[in-house]
Design a protein around this motif. Structure first.
Motif, mmCIF file in Angstrom:
data_model
loop_
_atom_site.group_PDB
_atom_site.id
_atom_site.type_symbol
_atom_site.label_atom_id
_atom_site.label_comp_id
_atom_site.label_asym_id
_atom_site.label_seq_id
_atom_site.Cartn_x
_atom_site.Cartn_y
_atom_site.Cartn_z
ATOM 1 N N LYS A 60 24.348 38.454 13.279
ATOM 2 C CA LYS A 60 24.940 38.392 14.774
ATOM 3 C C LYS A 60 26.303 38.800 14.862
ATOM 4 C CE LYS A 60 21.671 34.697 16.069
ATOM 5 N NZ LYS A 60 21.443 33.329 16.511
ATOM 6 N N LYS A 61 26.678 39.584 14.058
ATOM 7 C CA LYS A 61 27.866 40.136 13.934
ATOM 8 C C LYS A 61 28.334 41.116 15.100
ATOM 9 C CE LYS A 61 29.083 39.369 9.271
ATOM 10 N NZ LYS A 61 29.541 39.797 7.676
ATOM 11 N N ASP A 62 27.087 42.034 15.409
ATOM 12 C CA ASP A 62 27.237 43.076 16.300
ATOM 13 C C ASP A 62 26.404 42.650 17.509
ATOM 14 O OD1 ASP A 62 28.647 44.804 14.495
ATOM 15 O OD2 ASP A 62 26.730 45.788 13.782
ATOM 16 N N SER A 63 26.912 43.490 18.725
ATOM 17 C CA SER A 63 25.981 43.158 19.851
ATOM 18 C C SER A 63 24.650 43.988 19.709
ATOM 19 C CB SER A 63 26.734 43.257 21.003
ATOM 20 O OG SER A 63 26.096 43.048 21.943
ATOM 21 N N ILE A 64 23.585 43.385 19.188
ATOM 22 C CA ILE A 64 22.648 44.271 18.909
ATOM 23 C C ILE A 64 21.585 43.961 20.287
ATOM 24 C CG2 ILE A 64 20.465 44.731 17.378
ATOM 25 C CD1 ILE A 64 22.208 43.874 15.162
ATOM 26 N N VAL A 65 20.878 44.926 20.679
ATOM 27 C CA VAL A 65 19.795 44.875 21.540
ATOM 28 C C VAL A 65 18.681 45.621 21.000
ATOM 29 C CG1 VAL A 65 18.995 45.385 23.886
ATOM 30 C CG2 VAL A 65 21.281 44.735 23.525
ATOM 31 N N LEU A 66 17.475 44.957 20.721
ATOM 32 C CA LEU A 66 16.328 45.676 20.177
ATOM 33 C C LEU A 66 15.418 46.061 21.224
ATOM 34 C CD1 LEU A 66 14.525 46.348 17.678
ATOM 35 C CD2 LEU A 66 13.784 43.898 17.635
ATOM 36 N N VAL A 67 15.227 47.300 21.353
ATOM 37 C CA VAL A 67 14.373 47.410 22.603
ATOM 38 C C VAL A 67 13.079 48.211 21.905
ATOM 39 C CG1 VAL A 67 14.002 49.256 24.498
ATOM 40 C CG2 VAL A 67 16.323 48.233 23.852
ATOM 41 N N ASP A 68 11.925 47.221 22.436
ATOM 42 C CA ASP A 68 10.549 47.804 21.889
ATOM 43 C C ASP A 68 10.137 48.769 22.942
ATOM 44 O OD1 ASP A 68 7.686 47.776 21.656
ATOM 45 O OD2 ASP A 68 7.935 45.962 20.609
ATOM 46 N N VAL A 69 9.760 49.994 22.911
ATOM 47 C CA VAL A 69 9.580 51.145 23.900
ATOM 48 C C VAL A 69 7.752 51.271 23.702
ATOM 49 C CG1 VAL A 69 11.578 52.391 23.504
ATOM 50 C CG2 VAL A 69 9.773 53.207 22.003
ATOM 51 N N ARG A 70 7.097 50.326 23.259
ATOM 52 C CA ARG A 70 5.645 50.317 23.457
ATOM 53 C C ARG A 70 5.159 49.809 24.582
ATOM 54 N NH1 ARG A 70 3.383 46.340 19.566
ATOM 55 N NH2 ARG A 70 5.226 45.215 20.181
ATOM 56 N N GLU A 71 4.072 50.078 25.082
ATOM 57 C CA GLU A 71 3.510 49.699 26.468
ATOM 58 C C GLU A 71 3.615 48.235 26.704
ATOM 59 O OE1 GLU A 71 2.876 51.598 29.115
ATOM 60 O OE2 GLU A 71 3.618 53.475 27.859
ATOM 61 N N ARG A 72 3.698 47.634 27.926
ATOM 62 C CA ARG A 72 3.666 46.138 28.159
ATOM 63 C C ARG A 72 2.689 45.491 27.489
ATOM 64 N NH1 ARG A 72 5.395 48.792 32.609
ATOM 65 N NH2 ARG A 72 7.281 48.142 33.435
ATOM 66 N N ASP A 73 1.400 45.930 27.321
ATOM 67 C CA ASP A 73 0.352 45.074 27.042
ATOM 68 C C ASP A 73 0.470 45.036 25.482
ATOM 69 O OD1 ASP A 73 -0.928 44.734 29.334
ATOM 70 O OD2 ASP A 73 -2.317 46.181 28.998
ATOM 71 N N ASP A 74 0.924 45.963 24.668
ATOM 72 C CA ASP A 74 1.253 45.840 23.217
ATOM 73 C C ASP A 74 2.296 44.911 22.932
ATOM 74 O OD1 ASP A 74 -0.841 47.882 22.468
ATOM 75 O OD2 ASP A 74 0.696 49.514 23.037
ATOM 76 N N PHE A 75 3.394 45.128 23.637
ATOM 77 C CA PHE A 75 4.644 44.282 23.597
ATOM 78 C C PHE A 75 4.185 42.761 23.944
ATOM 79 C CE2 PHE A 75 8.276 41.637 25.424
ATOM 80 C CZ PHE A 75 9.151 42.054 24.309
ATOM 81 N N ARG A 76 3.433 42.719 24.777
ATOM 82 C CA ARG A 76 2.802 41.209 25.178
ATOM 83 C C ARG A 76 2.022 40.718 23.922
ATOM 84 N NH1 ARG A 76 1.436 42.987 30.563
ATOM 85 N NH2 ARG A 76 3.246 42.727 31.778
ATOM 86 N N ARG A 77 1.281 41.436 23.224
ATOM 87 C CA ARG A 77 0.401 40.733 22.218
ATOM 88 C C ARG A 77 1.250 40.410 21.179
ATOM 89 N NH1 ARG A 77 -2.192 45.521 22.130
ATOM 90 N NH2 ARG A 77 -3.306 45.252 24.154
ATOM 91 N N GLU A 78 2.325 41.368 20.905
ATOM 92 C CA GLU A 78 3.317 40.768 19.738
ATOM 93 C C GLU A 78 4.396 41.543 19.834
ATOM 94 O OE1 GLU A 78 0.933 41.317 15.963
ATOM 95 O OE2 GLU A 78 1.039 43.421 16.168
ATOM 96 N N HIS A 79 5.534 41.028 19.308
ATOM 97 C CA HIS A 79 6.647 41.853 19.167
ATOM 98 C C HIS A 79 7.907 41.165 18.554
ATOM 99 C CE1 HIS A 79 7.278 39.307 22.707
ATOM 100 N NE2 HIS A 79 8.396 39.113 22.211
ATOM 101 N N ILE A 80 8.795 41.851 17.882
ATOM 102 C CA ILE A 80 9.920 41.216 17.179
ATOM 103 C C ILE A 80 10.681 40.407 17.859
ATOM 104 C CG2 ILE A 80 11.855 41.962 15.948
ATOM 105 C CD1 ILE A 80 10.771 44.588 15.366
ATOM 106 N N PRO A 81 10.906 39.096 17.517
ATOM 107 C CA PRO A 81 11.670 38.032 18.111
ATOM 108 C C PRO A 81 12.854 38.492 18.865
ATOM 109 C CG PRO A 81 10.753 37.037 16.255
ATOM 110 C CD PRO A 81 10.349 38.491 16.252
#
Length: 157
Positions: A60-81
């Motif tokens: 948590k040293k950098d201000s990191i924003v992890l953006v999952d660019v998959r479709e909504r349904d794929d993201f809802r099924r599972e994604h990186i916390p």
């Protein structure tokens, strides 16, 4: 790049994503390698391995924003916390409102070819919008899973 050219690129990437989601590899269409247009969208592409990203998220040293660019349904099924979902076809429209240009943005998608094509094009789009600190998770969520890292899954009611 004009609006119509950008729209064509977006449509092509959506088709690539659909084939990848259906289990096809780009190698099926380009046996030796992906076309130069895909490989050279961003010659300065920065990639992170799953262990590198995991360490960065824990530090948590950098201000990191992890953006999952998959479709909504794929993201809802599972994604990186801690990941947020901005589907690829919405990245150019939503990025300036939802992302900070001072953050380190890491893009994640499926791994469906050796070139990380969808994430590479999304990275290039963000850089064109003025985001300077953009990386791609090499191998996408598939590599994250192969490393046995946690995934957040949709809770069914």
């Amino acid at each position: 790049m004009s609006y119509s050219s950008r729209r064509i690129v977006v449509n092509v990437v959506i088709l690539i994503a659909a084939f990848c989601a259906a289990g096809y590899s780009l190698k099926s269409f380009w046996p030796s390698r992906a076309p130069a247009a895909v490989k050279h969208v961003d010659p300065a592409l920065r990639t992170l391995t799953a262990p590198e990203l995991k360490t960065m998220l824990l530090d948590k040293k950098d201000s990191i924003v992890l953006v999952d660019v998959r479709e909504r349904d794929d993201f809802r099924r599972e994604h990186i916390p801690s990941a947020i979902n901005i589907p690829f076809d919405e990245i150019e429209v939503r990025a300036e409102d939802e992302l900070s240009k001072s953050s380190h943005i890491v893009l994640s998608f499926f791994k469906c070819d050796q070139e990380n094509s969808v994430s590479t094009i999304a990275s290039s789009s963000l850089k064109n919008l003025g985001f300077t600190n953009v990386s791609v998770l090499d191998g996408g969520i598939n590599k994250w899973k192969e490393s046995s890292y946690d995934l957040q899954k949709e809770k069914r009611e």
